[in-house]
Design a protein around this motif. Structure first.
Motif, short mmCIF file in Angstrom:
data_model
loop_
_atom_site.label_atom_id
_atom_site.label_comp_id
_atom_site.label_asym_id
_atom_site.label_seq_id
_atom_site.Cartn_x
_atom_site.Cartn_y
_atom_site.Cartn_z
N ASN A 1 13.59 18.23 -5.67
CA ASN A 1 12.35 18.83 -6.18
C ASN A 1 11.18 18.59 -5.23
OD1 ASN A 1 13.30 19.97 -8.59
ND2 ASN A 1 13.17 18.02 -9.67
N HIS A 2 11.27 17.52 -4.44
CA HIS A 2 10.11 17.15 -3.60
C HIS A 2 10.60 16.38 -2.38
CE1 HIS A 2 6.24 15.98 -2.29
NE2 HIS A 2 6.05 14.92 -3.04
N MET A 3 10.01 16.68 -1.21
CA MET A 3 10.52 16.11 0.04
C MET A 3 9.74 14.92 0.56
SD MET A 3 13.28 17.07 1.36
CE MET A 3 13.03 16.49 3.04
N GLU A 4 8.68 14.46 -0.13
CA GLU A 4 7.98 13.29 0.39
C GLU A 4 9.00 12.14 0.45
OE1 GLU A 4 4.28 12.47 -1.57
OE2 GLU A 4 3.68 10.98 -0.08
N PRO A 5 8.96 11.35 1.53
CA PRO A 5 10.04 10.37 1.75
C PRO A 5 10.21 9.31 0.66
CG PRO A 5 8.95 10.85 3.81
CD PRO A 5 8.13 11.51 2.74
N ASP A 6 9.23 9.12 -0.21
CA ASP A 6 9.47 8.17 -1.32
C ASP A 6 10.57 8.69 -2.24
OD1 ASP A 6 7.58 10.16 -2.00
OD2 ASP A 6 6.64 8.92 -3.55
N HIS A 7 10.87 9.99 -2.16
CA HIS A 7 11.95 10.57 -2.99
C HIS A 7 13.10 11.11 -2.17
CE1 HIS A 7 8.96 10.04 -5.96
NE2 HIS A 7 8.14 10.86 -5.34
N SER A 8 12.79 11.60 -0.96
CA SER A 8 13.85 12.22 -0.16
C SER A 8 14.51 11.21 0.76
CB SER A 8 13.26 13.37 0.68
OG SER A 8 12.39 12.86 1.67
N SER B 1 9.46 12.36 -14.64
CA SER B 1 8.75 12.50 -13.36
C SER B 1 9.37 11.53 -12.36
CB SER B 1 7.25 12.26 -13.54
OG SER B 1 6.94 10.92 -13.22
N THR B 2 8.86 11.56 -11.13
CA THR B 2 9.44 10.70 -10.11
C THR B 2 8.77 9.33 -10.01
OG1 THR B 2 8.08 11.96 -8.55
CG2 THR B 2 10.43 12.48 -8.61
N HIS B 3 7.69 9.11 -10.79
CA HIS B 3 7.04 7.79 -10.80
C HIS B 3 6.63 7.45 -12.23
CE1 HIS B 3 6.55 7.84 -6.41
NE2 HIS B 3 5.99 9.02 -6.49
N GLY B 4 7.01 6.26 -12.67
CA GLY B 4 6.54 5.79 -13.97
C GLY B 4 7.48 6.17 -15.10
N LEU C 1 0.83 -1.20 0.00
CA LEU C 1 0.00 0.00 0.00
C LEU C 1 0.87 1.26 0.00
CD1 LEU C 1 -2.64 -1.06 2.70
CD2 LEU C 1 -2.99 -1.00 0.23
N PHE C 2 0.76 2.05 -1.03
CA PHE C 2 1.46 3.33 -1.11
C PHE C 2 0.82 4.29 -0.11
CE2 PHE C 2 2.51 7.40 -3.18
CZ PHE C 2 3.85 7.19 -3.45
N GLU C 3 1.62 5.05 0.58
CA GLU C 3 1.15 5.93 1.66
C GLU C 3 0.29 5.16 2.67
OE1 GLU C 3 -0.83 9.34 -0.09
OE2 GLU C 3 1.04 10.25 -0.74
N ARG D 1 -5.48 6.72 -11.49
CA ARG D 1 -5.60 6.28 -10.11
C ARG D 1 -4.57 7.03 -9.24
NH1 ARG D 1 -4.29 1.83 -6.76
NH2 ARG D 1 -2.78 1.03 -8.26
N TYR D 2 -3.35 7.15 -9.74
CA TYR D 2 -2.32 7.90 -9.00
C TYR D 2 -2.78 9.34 -8.78
CZ TYR D 2 2.02 10.27 -7.89
OH TYR D 2 2.96 11.05 -7.26
N TYR D 3 -3.22 9.97 -9.86
CA TYR D 3 -3.64 11.38 -9.74
C TYR D 3 -4.78 11.52 -8.73
CZ TYR D 3 -5.11 16.07 -10.44
OH TYR D 3 -5.43 17.38 -10.17
N GLY E 1 9.07 16.07 -10.74
CA GLY E 1 8.63 15.54 -9.45
C GLY E 1 7.42 14.63 -9.63
N ASP E 2 6.46 14.69 -8.71
CA ASP E 2 5.28 13.82 -8.82
C ASP E 2 4.40 14.19 -10.02
OD1 ASP E 2 5.90 12.29 -6.61
OD2 ASP E 2 4.59 13.39 -5.23
N GLY E 3 4.53 15.41 -10.49
CA GLY E 3 3.72 15.86 -11.62
C GLY E 3 3.94 14.95 -12.82
FE LIG Z 1 6.05 10.58 -5.06
#
Ligand SMILES: [Fe+2]
Ligand SMILES: Cc1cc2nc3c(=O)[nH]c(=O)nc-3n(C[C@H](O)[C@H](O)[C@H](O)COP(=O)(O)O)c2cc1C
Ligand SMILES: [Fe+2]
Length: 401
Positions: free
Chosen positions: A79-86, A223-226, A23-25, A193-195, A164-166
């Motif tokens: 670019n983004h601090m959410e822990p999946d990237h930071s 981007s940071t995913h996909g 489960l993501f997040e 679904r991600y969006y 980033g996530d965009g």
């Molecule tokens: Fe992310």
């Protein structure tokens, strides 16, 4: 070896795949996994753009070293601090102690707060610049896509946007990462679904970012995913544009709760009449079985939403209530709403769902249908009337041909 990781100019893909997380997040299922993308620019001056989830640091470091060997990295762009990237910032700092972290005013407090990392930094403002030699980077602040510190980095030499996530999506990169070299079929649904699950609330900030970035000569989106997007950029931008405007296609999501099948029969009656009225896209979700992740995806896709709930302890059925909260949290706009529900001795669900109708500001279509105990001729009739009202409302939006 390096040819495999090369994207454009001196930019390499050094991201990783996560096929372990359920489960993501902690909430969103990952049937196709997820990738955490990071990019290494092997220029005169070496720069790393974002990192990866800390669980994958060993793999990440090996990928970096396969490209630059023992040479140092001068800059780490966050670019983004959410822990999946930071998540790997502290470890990167241990392996590359002289690295200069690039971020904006909002970034550094988070880096210190999450990871206790301080040290040399380059604090950028909107439009600031970093020359790596061949690649020339410019920074654009894009707050709330998807956190307040979010920014995007644009390489002016080759037209590469690090977004980033965009423009991201769920789904691992199984071998290749460039959209032109892989089958992209699985990513389109996973993008919606991600969006809707992750970015959904931030339609306005996404619109602002797109208006700003739309002026740039973008040839590649990292981007940071996909996947890394090239030939599919118009399609990807179109999806993000549509979703962030809360625009939806003709169709109806019927989401209902039912313990013993009575409310479910109302849902069936509504669906049959919608279909008889020529509505082709009807998606039915029993809220106790469908994961909210998928219900949200469909609610972002379709213009019609019909919610059904039995009365439960003088309240809305809890699983329905939970979905309603998720819809309100994302501030979904411009939907046509129908309501139905049931009770045994004193109805409450339909009345309480009226409060949702008000809060959501959705356009209420037809009369809410309330049933005592089980289906009767009158219930079939009322469900039919509700379905016809919804079908008519949807058809009014059809372009005249
Ligand atoms: Fe992310
Ligand atoms: C745990 C529980 C709580 C309920 N609470 C209420 C209630 O407060 N008021 C009411 O009129 N009916 C109540 N009911 C009855 C159901 O709302 C009613 O039987 C309804 O038709 C069930 O729909 P379903 O067959 O789709 O599950 C309750 C039923 C259950 C099992
Ligand atoms: Fe994020």
């Amino acid at each position: 070896m390096n040819e495999k990781t090369l994207i454009k100019g001196k930019i390499h893909y050094v991201g990783v795949n996560d096929r372990n997380k359920h489960l993501f997040e902690g909430m969103w299922p990952l049937p196709y996994g997820v990738s955490y993308n990071s990019y290494l620019i092997d220029d005169d001056i070496v720069a790393l753009v974002d990192t990866v989830d800390a669980c994958y640091f060993e793999v990440f470091l090996r990928k970096i070293r396969s490209i630059i060997g023992n040479r140092p990295i001068q800059y780490l762009i966050i670019n983004h601090m959410e822990p999946d990237h930071s998540g790997s910032i502290r470890l990167i700092k241990q392996y590359y102690p002289d690295i200069v972290i690039v971020g904006n005013k909002q970034t550094f407090g988070m880096i210190e707060g999450f990871y206790g990392v301080t040290g040399e930094r380059y604090e950028v403002k909107e439009g600031d610049f970093l020359d790596l030699g061949y690649h020339k980077l410019r920074f654009y602040l894009t707050p709330m896509v998807h956190w307040p510190e979010t920014m995007m980095t644009f390489d002016e030499t080759d037209g590469v946007l690090f977004s980033g996530d965009g423009f991201g999506c769920f789904g691992t990169l199984d071998g290749g990462f460039l959209d032109t070299r892989i089958n992209t079929d699985k990513y389109w649904d996973e993008m919606v679904r991600y969006y809707s699950n992750i970015v959904g609330k931030y339609g306005n900030p996404v619109q602002k970012a797109m208006a700003k970035l739309g002026k740039l000569p973008i040839k590649v989106v990292c981007s940071t995913h996909g996947p890394v997007w090239t030939e599919n950029i118009p399609k990807v931008a179109g999806i993000y544009d549509r979703l962030s405007r809360y625009e939806a296609a003709e169709g109806v999501v019927i989401a209902y709760g039912s313990m013993y099948g009575n409310t479910e029969q109302m849902a069936e009656a509504i669906a049959e009449e919608l279909s008889a009225q020529g509505i082709r896209d009807i998606v039915m979700h029993n809220v106790s079985k469908s994961h909210p992740s998928y219900m949200l995806k469909d609610i972002f896709q379709y213009k019609g939403l019909i919610i059904g709930s039995p009365t439960y302890c003088n309240h809305i059925y809890p699983e329905v209530e939970s979905l309603l909260e998720k819809i309100l949290l994302r501030e979904v706009k411009n939907r046509y709403l129908g309501l139905f529900g049931s009770f045994c001795w004193a109805g409450a669900a339909v009345k309480r769902m009226g409060e949702f109708a008000e809060k959501s500001k959705f356009e209420l279509v037809g009369d809410p249908v309330e049933m005592k105990q089980a289906m009767k001729d009158i219930t079939y009739e009322q469900c039919g009337i509700l379905a016809r009202a919804m079908a008519e409302r949807l058809k009014k939006d059809r372009p005249n041909v």
